[in-house]
Structures are given as C-alpha cells and as structure tokens.
Design a protein around this motif. Sequence first.
Motif, PDB file in Angstrom:
ATOM      1  N   VAL A 152      35.931  34.070 -16.383  1.00  0.00           N
ATOM      2  CA  VAL A 152      36.622  33.562 -17.556  1.00  0.00           C
ATOM      3  C   VAL A 152      36.753  34.645 -18.620  1.00  0.00           C
ATOM      4  CG1 VAL A 152      36.645  31.773 -19.333  1.00  0.00           C
ATOM      5  CG2 VAL A 152      35.583  31.296 -17.100  1.00  0.00           C
ATOM      6  N   GLY A 153      37.972  34.974 -19.014  1.00  0.00           N
ATOM      7  CA  GLY A 153      38.198  35.877 -20.130  1.00  0.00           C
ATOM      8  C   GLY A 153      38.511  35.094 -21.386  1.00  0.00           C
ATOM      9  N   SER A 154      38.010  35.552 -22.523  1.00  0.00           N
ATOM     10  CA  SER A 154      38.188  34.822 -23.777  1.00  0.00           C
ATOM     11  C   SER A 154      38.663  35.758 -24.885  1.00  0.00           C
ATOM     12  CB  SER A 154      36.870  34.153 -24.192  1.00  0.00           C
ATOM     13  OG  SER A 154      36.964  33.590 -25.483  1.00  0.00           O
ATOM     14  N   TRP A 155      39.298  35.158 -25.874  1.00  0.00           N
ATOM     15  CA  TRP A 155      39.697  35.913 -27.052  1.00  0.00           C
ATOM     16  C   TRP A 155      38.495  36.287 -27.925  1.00  0.00           C
ATOM     17  CZ3 TRP A 155      44.920  34.969 -29.854  1.00  0.00           C
ATOM     18  CH2 TRP A 155      45.978  35.112 -28.935  1.00  0.00           C
ATOM     19  N   ASP A 156      37.313  35.851 -27.552  1.00  0.00           N
ATOM     20  CA  ASP A 156      36.122  36.258 -28.304  1.00  0.00           C
ATOM     21  C   ASP A 156      35.650  37.660 -27.920  1.00  0.00           C
ATOM     22  OD1 ASP A 156      34.820  35.966 -25.853  1.00  0.00           O
ATOM     23  OD2 ASP A 156      33.638  34.226 -26.456  1.00  0.00           O
ATOM     24  N   GLY A 157      36.387  38.311 -26.991  1.00  0.00           N
ATOM     25  CA  GLY A 157      36.058  39.670 -26.607  1.00  0.00           C
ATOM     26  C   GLY A 157      35.113  39.799 -25.442  1.00  0.00           C
ATOM     27  N   PHE A 158      34.792  38.663 -24.793  1.00  0.00           N
ATOM     28  CA  PHE A 158      33.881  38.683 -23.656  1.00  0.00           C
ATOM     29  C   PHE A 158      34.583  38.204 -22.386  1.00  0.00           C
ATOM     30  CE2 PHE A 158      30.868  38.769 -27.105  1.00  0.00           C
ATOM     31  CZ  PHE A 158      29.808  39.514 -26.616  1.00  0.00           C
ATOM     32  N   PHE A 159      34.066  38.677 -21.266  1.00  0.00           N
ATOM     33  CA  PHE A 159      34.482  38.235 -19.943  1.00  0.00           C
ATOM     34  C   PHE A 159      33.248  37.635 -19.280  1.00  0.00           C
ATOM     35  CE2 PHE A 159      35.500  39.292 -15.393  1.00  0.00           C
ATOM     36  CZ  PHE A 159      36.585  38.435 -15.273  1.00  0.00           C
ATOM     37  N   TYR A 160      33.345  36.353 -18.901  1.00  0.00           N
ATOM     38  CA  TYR A 160      32.179  35.592 -18.448  1.00  0.00           C
ATOM     39  C   TYR A 160      32.233  35.323 -16.947  1.00  0.00           C
ATOM     40  CZ  TYR A 160      31.782  34.406 -23.442  1.00  0.00           C
ATOM     41  OH  TYR A 160      31.678  34.457 -24.806  1.00  0.00           O
ATOM     42  N   CYS A 161      31.053  35.267 -16.347  1.00  0.00           N
ATOM     43  CA  CYS A 161      30.887  34.793 -14.976  1.00  0.00           C
ATOM     44  C   CYS A 161      30.060  33.517 -15.014  1.00  0.00           C
ATOM     45  CB  CYS A 161      30.195  35.850 -14.119  1.00  0.00           C
ATOM     46  SG  CYS A 161      29.772  35.291 -12.452  1.00  0.00           S
ATOM     47  N   LEU A 162      30.602  32.435 -14.421  1.00  0.00           N
ATOM     48  CA  LEU A 162      29.942  31.133 -14.438  1.00  0.00           C
ATOM     49  C   LEU A 162      29.628  30.667 -13.017  1.00  0.00           C
ATOM     50  CD1 LEU A 162      32.288  29.273 -16.975  1.00  0.00           C
ATOM     51  CD2 LEU A 162      30.334  30.769 -17.473  1.00  0.00           C
ATOM     52  N   VAL A 190      29.920  27.818 -10.513  1.00  0.00           N
ATOM     53  CA  VAL A 190      30.859  26.691 -10.460  1.00  0.00           C
ATOM     54  C   VAL A 190      30.145  25.364 -10.227  1.00  0.00           C
ATOM     55  CG1 VAL A 190      32.732  28.159  -9.614  1.00  0.00           C
ATOM     56  CG2 VAL A 190      31.341  26.881  -7.964  1.00  0.00           C
ATOM     57  N   VAL A 191      28.908  25.386  -9.777  1.00  0.00           N
ATOM     58  CA  VAL A 191      28.194  24.140  -9.525  1.00  0.00           C
ATOM     59  C   VAL A 191      27.893  23.420 -10.828  1.00  0.00           C
ATOM     60  CG1 VAL A 191      26.098  23.105  -8.601  1.00  0.00           C
ATOM     61  CG2 VAL A 191      27.231  24.956  -7.345  1.00  0.00           C
ATOM     62  N   ASP A 192      27.388  24.158 -11.826  1.00  0.00           N
ATOM     63  CA  ASP A 192      26.962  23.503 -13.062  1.00  0.00           C
ATOM     64  C   ASP A 192      27.499  24.157 -14.335  1.00  0.00           C
ATOM     65  OD1 ASP A 192      25.476  25.827 -13.137  1.00  0.00           O
ATOM     66  OD2 ASP A 192      23.543  24.830 -12.842  1.00  0.00           O
ATOM     67  N   GLY A 193      28.286  25.235 -14.192  1.00  0.00           N
ATOM     68  CA  GLY A 193      28.882  25.872 -15.361  1.00  0.00           C
ATOM     69  C   GLY A 193      27.963  26.796 -16.129  1.00  0.00           C
ATOM     70  N   THR A 194      26.803  27.117 -15.601  1.00  0.00           N
ATOM     71  CA  THR A 194      25.884  27.995 -16.318  1.00  0.00           C
ATOM     72  C   THR A 194      26.384  29.444 -16.273  1.00  0.00           C
ATOM     73  OG1 THR A 194      24.539  28.204 -14.317  1.00  0.00           O
ATOM     74  CG2 THR A 194      23.864  26.564 -15.948  1.00  0.00           C
ATOM     75  N   GLU A 195      26.165  30.159 -17.376  1.00  0.00           N
ATOM     76  CA  GLU A 195      26.583  31.555 -17.472  1.00  0.00           C
ATOM     77  C   GLU A 195      25.671  32.436 -16.635  1.00  0.00           C
ATOM     78  OE1 GLU A 195      27.150  32.959 -21.468  1.00  0.00           O
ATOM     79  OE2 GLU A 195      26.804  35.061 -20.876  1.00  0.00           O
ATOM     80  N   GLN A 196      26.272  33.269 -15.793  1.00  0.00           N
ATOM     81  CA  GLN A 196      25.512  34.201 -14.963  1.00  0.00           C
ATOM     82  C   GLN A 196      25.434  35.576 -15.619  1.00  0.00           C
ATOM     83  OE1 GLN A 196      24.082  32.783 -11.941  1.00  0.00           O
ATOM     84  NE2 GLN A 196      24.746  31.160 -13.335  1.00  0.00           N
ATOM     85  N   TRP A 197      26.526  36.000 -16.227  1.00  0.00           N
ATOM     86  CA  TRP A 197      26.545  37.248 -16.986  1.00  0.00           C
ATOM     87  C   TRP A 197      27.801  37.279 -17.844  1.00  0.00           C
ATOM     88  CZ3 TRP A 197      31.028  39.762 -15.840  1.00  0.00           C
ATOM     89  CH2 TRP A 197      31.520  39.703 -14.541  1.00  0.00           C
ATOM     90  N   SER A 198      27.831  38.205 -18.788  1.00  0.00           N
ATOM     91  CA  SER A 198      29.039  38.429 -19.579  1.00  0.00           C
ATOM     92  C   SER A 198      29.211  39.919 -19.800  1.00  0.00           C
ATOM     93  CB  SER A 198      28.982  37.677 -20.910  1.00  0.00           C
ATOM     94  OG  SER A 198      27.944  38.168 -21.727  1.00  0.00           O
ATOM     95  N   PHE A 199      30.459  40.319 -19.958  1.00  0.00           N
ATOM     96  CA  PHE A 199      30.806  41.723 -20.195  1.00  0.00           C
ATOM     97  C   PHE A 199      31.634  41.791 -21.462  1.00  0.00           C
ATOM     98  CE2 PHE A 199      33.832  45.241 -19.779  1.00  0.00           C
ATOM     99  CZ  PHE A 199      32.984  46.310 -19.533  1.00  0.00           C
ATOM    100  N   GLU A 200      31.212  42.613 -22.402  1.00  0.00           N
ATOM    101  CA  GLU A 200      31.898  42.685 -23.687  1.00  0.00           C
ATOM    102  C   GLU A 200      32.911  43.824 -23.694  1.00  0.00           C
ATOM    103  OE1 GLU A 200      30.987  42.819 -28.507  1.00  0.00           O
ATOM    104  OE2 GLU A 200      29.369  43.200 -27.055  1.00  0.00           O
ATOM    105  N   THR A 201      34.165  43.485 -24.001  1.00  0.00           N
ATOM    106  CA  THR A 201      35.189  44.511 -24.190  1.00  0.00           C
ATOM    107  C   THR A 201      35.405  44.797 -25.671  1.00  0.00           C
ATOM    108  OG1 THR A 201      37.134  43.063 -24.410  1.00  0.00           O
ATOM    109  CG2 THR A 201      36.374  43.573 -22.166  1.00  0.00           C
ATOM    110  N   GLY A 202      35.013  43.867 -26.532  1.00  0.00           N
ATOM    111  CA  GLY A 202      35.199  44.028 -27.965  1.00  0.00           C
ATOM    112  C   GLY A 202      36.572  43.647 -28.463  1.00  0.00           C
ATOM    113  N   GLU A 203      37.467  43.317 -27.526  1.00  0.00           N
ATOM    114  CA  GLU A 203      38.826  42.909 -27.870  1.00  0.00           C
ATOM    115  C   GLU A 203      39.228  41.707 -27.011  1.00  0.00           C
ATOM    116  OE1 GLU A 203      40.573  44.090 -30.286  1.00  0.00           O
ATOM    117  OE2 GLU A 203      39.463  45.928 -30.791  1.00  0.00           O
TER     118      GLU A 203
END
Length: 449
Positions: free
Chosen positions: A296-306, A308-321
Amino acid sequence: MSPPQDETPVDGRTVSRRRYLAGLAAGSLAGIAGCSGLRSGPRYDRTQAGFDPDPLPGDRTYPDDDGVTMFRRGLRRLGYYPDATVPDSVTVNWQFPANYIGHTAAKASPRPTPDGETVVIPADTGLVHAVSPKGRRQWTARTGATSLGIHGTPTIVDGVAYIGGYDGDLYAFDVRTGEQVWRTSRIALDGAIAIGSSPAYWDGVLYVVAEYNNPPAGTMWAIDAKTGQPLWSDDRLWGMPHPSTSIDPEYERMITASNDGICYCWEFPSLELEWSFETDGHIKGTIPQYDGLAFVGSWDGFFYCLDVVDGTEQWSFETGEIVMSNPGVDPETGIIYVGSDDRHVHALDMETGDRIWSRNVNGSVIGSLTVTSDAVLVGSYDGNLYALEKDTGEVRWTVANNGHVTSAAVPHDGRIYYAERAVLSGYWDDDESTTVEVPGHAYCLVEDD
C-alpha cells in the motif's frame, strides 16, 4: 436530497447521502454497509463453502483462463510479465493522438486482447479505440464520458471489454466490432459520478469501485458481467476511491482503498468485511497482493506491507513524499518496485522492506511500474519512459515523449504499448483558458534494428 444538518457522525465522519436514503427506506438497516439486501432483482450469493481454487505461482494469473486479461495482467495486480524481455534499444513503431484533457489522474493503459490481435486503448475524451498491433484502426466507440473521459483500463473476457467512465457509467463493448453490449447507467449505481478504477473479474462477476460527491465517497460493486446488473454493493468507503480492486483467490481476500486513507479488505468471495488499515494520507495506487502480503502506497510518504489475513503492518518504507504509483511485483526474486514523488524508483525486499536499490528518474512517478523477465518499465514526470535493469536499477534506455507517461507500459509479443498526458497551457491558472499545446499520444515501441 442532502442529509440533515444535525445528522449524527459515524466514526467522526458524516453519514453519506446513500446511507441516509437507505435509512429512510429501510429503517433499522440505516448505516449498514453492503446494500445487497436493499436491491431488487438478482442477488449476490457467493459464499466460502466449496471455494478452494488451486494456488498459482507468480508467473501465472488469476483467473487461470486464456480468454481473460485485465489491468496489471491479473487479479493480484502484480504488473508482472515473466515471458517478456525488453530490447536493448527501441524505436517508436506507431503513435496517434488520444488524450486531450488536463485531469491529473493517471491515463488509461492500453490492453492487448488475449489473442494479441487487437489493442484496446481508452482515452480521456471518452472514446475507446481499438487498433491492430501494427497500429491499424479497427474501430472507435463513443461513451458518455465526454468531460473527463476514461482513466481505467479495460478488462477483457471472452471477447468483451468492460470499462468505466468519468460519467459514472459502466460499459461493455464487443472487442471484434466495437458495438456496445450493455451499459449500466450511473442511476443504477446510486448516482455515481465516476468510475476511475479498472474492473476485476472472477467467475461471471465484475468487481469495481465507483465515486460519488456531496459528500465525497465511494462504493464497491459486484456486477453481473453478462447483463450489467448490479448484484451487491458496499458504500462504506469515504473520499473518492481510485485504486483498482485486487483479489487473491488463494488467500480469499479482496482489497481496495480510497482518498480517506483507508485500505479495505473483504473476504472473497463472500464479501464480508475482514479488516481495514488506516494511513495518514490519500491512497490512490492499486494494491497488489502476493504470498499473503498486500502493498500500500500512501500520500503520507510511506509504502506499507500488510498481512492480508488480519491487516497487520509487517513493515513500512519511507520515501518522504507522496506514494501513488501502482507497484510492480517480481515473485521470482521477491522484490517489489515502487515509484514516488521523491523522483525515485525503489526496489525493496518484499519480506523485510529493505532497500535493494533506488534510481533517480528526474520526475515524480504516479503511474504503473511494469516488471518483465529482465527490466522494469516506468514513466516519469520528466517526460520519459524508462527501462531500468531489474537487478541494479541502471538505465537501459529512455524514450522521450510529449507529456507525462502515466499509463502502464504493457509488453506483448515483442511490442510495448503505453499512453501519455497531453501538454497543456493555462490549466493551473484560473485567469487563463486551457490550451492543448500537444495531444497526449498512445505509442507502440519495437526493437530498434
């Protein structure tokens, strides 16, 4: 009709007009998302009982049917073309003007038919073009989306192309003739103002998200592919949704997101809501699913890995944009590629989120990243289409274009198809009229001999 001014908020948000009207019609059913119970005619009756599709490796697509093709190549929306190779150098084989509108959404991607005999290319004028691989015009169909046109990509099933428009209607066209098979009007979709996403298809049903205003909101729909009849809907989405729906039948999950910054997940095919995940910015990119993970990419500047079973965040990567591109997944190497407004393409380890490489492409990346057996294809706001070495991110070649390349670059039978935005003047100035300096073109690249 608008909701009353003293309407009670739900989770801090105002109840939508459609929920309010449903409440007037159904009393205690007010506010319940998933409105199939309020519909007349055929109903959606899929359940988990007996649903056990064979797991497919990443180089194959759901549905496992040679007569079906769609945006990002399949339901998991991986953007992965394992049988395609990218030439060391390319040249433009043909091009024609297609896009003239200043709408900032990514442009529709060309979609070759499964037999490769036709390429269907929607335009932001509301026209749908069909050409041969060598660029010969076969037909052009007109839709009612004459203001902002079409930005989704056709889903093609057994000779029928399904596409939504920015008039709120959903269309089905005969791929051979261009004749309209059916048209589901915005009225049948509760007054939708736009369908900017690309339909997903499974077993006779289309799954597509529609947009609404007053207030901005969205609805997930299940539509009978044969007739265009709405079967089920869930209007819990807030903000206008742009991502195309992804489905992983193996993990029994259907996912989309919206400008409310929330990623929504339903059990598939029962369509019971399983979980939601909230970010701090709009979510506009399509969310690929692979091996039990969603990206999942967001306008908050992060790219998330979830998960799919329960939606918990596995990791995030910050681009800053802002991150609004459609990521490309390489199942063979376990690498996911994503672009951002930080002007880079990032190659990340799917399991850990660790960065493998980043490449500056001299402009924002808001479109789709395509992964082949040896390269990553991506358009940049610098006006170029890039071919990057998959392993290192080194630039293999660039092709200069007129406008921003925001569609996917789609490889098929030795050709690469894509589309760009028009070059406009005055679009951002309220005191000036908008002028099309150069139309946005659809292109076909071939190997340069």
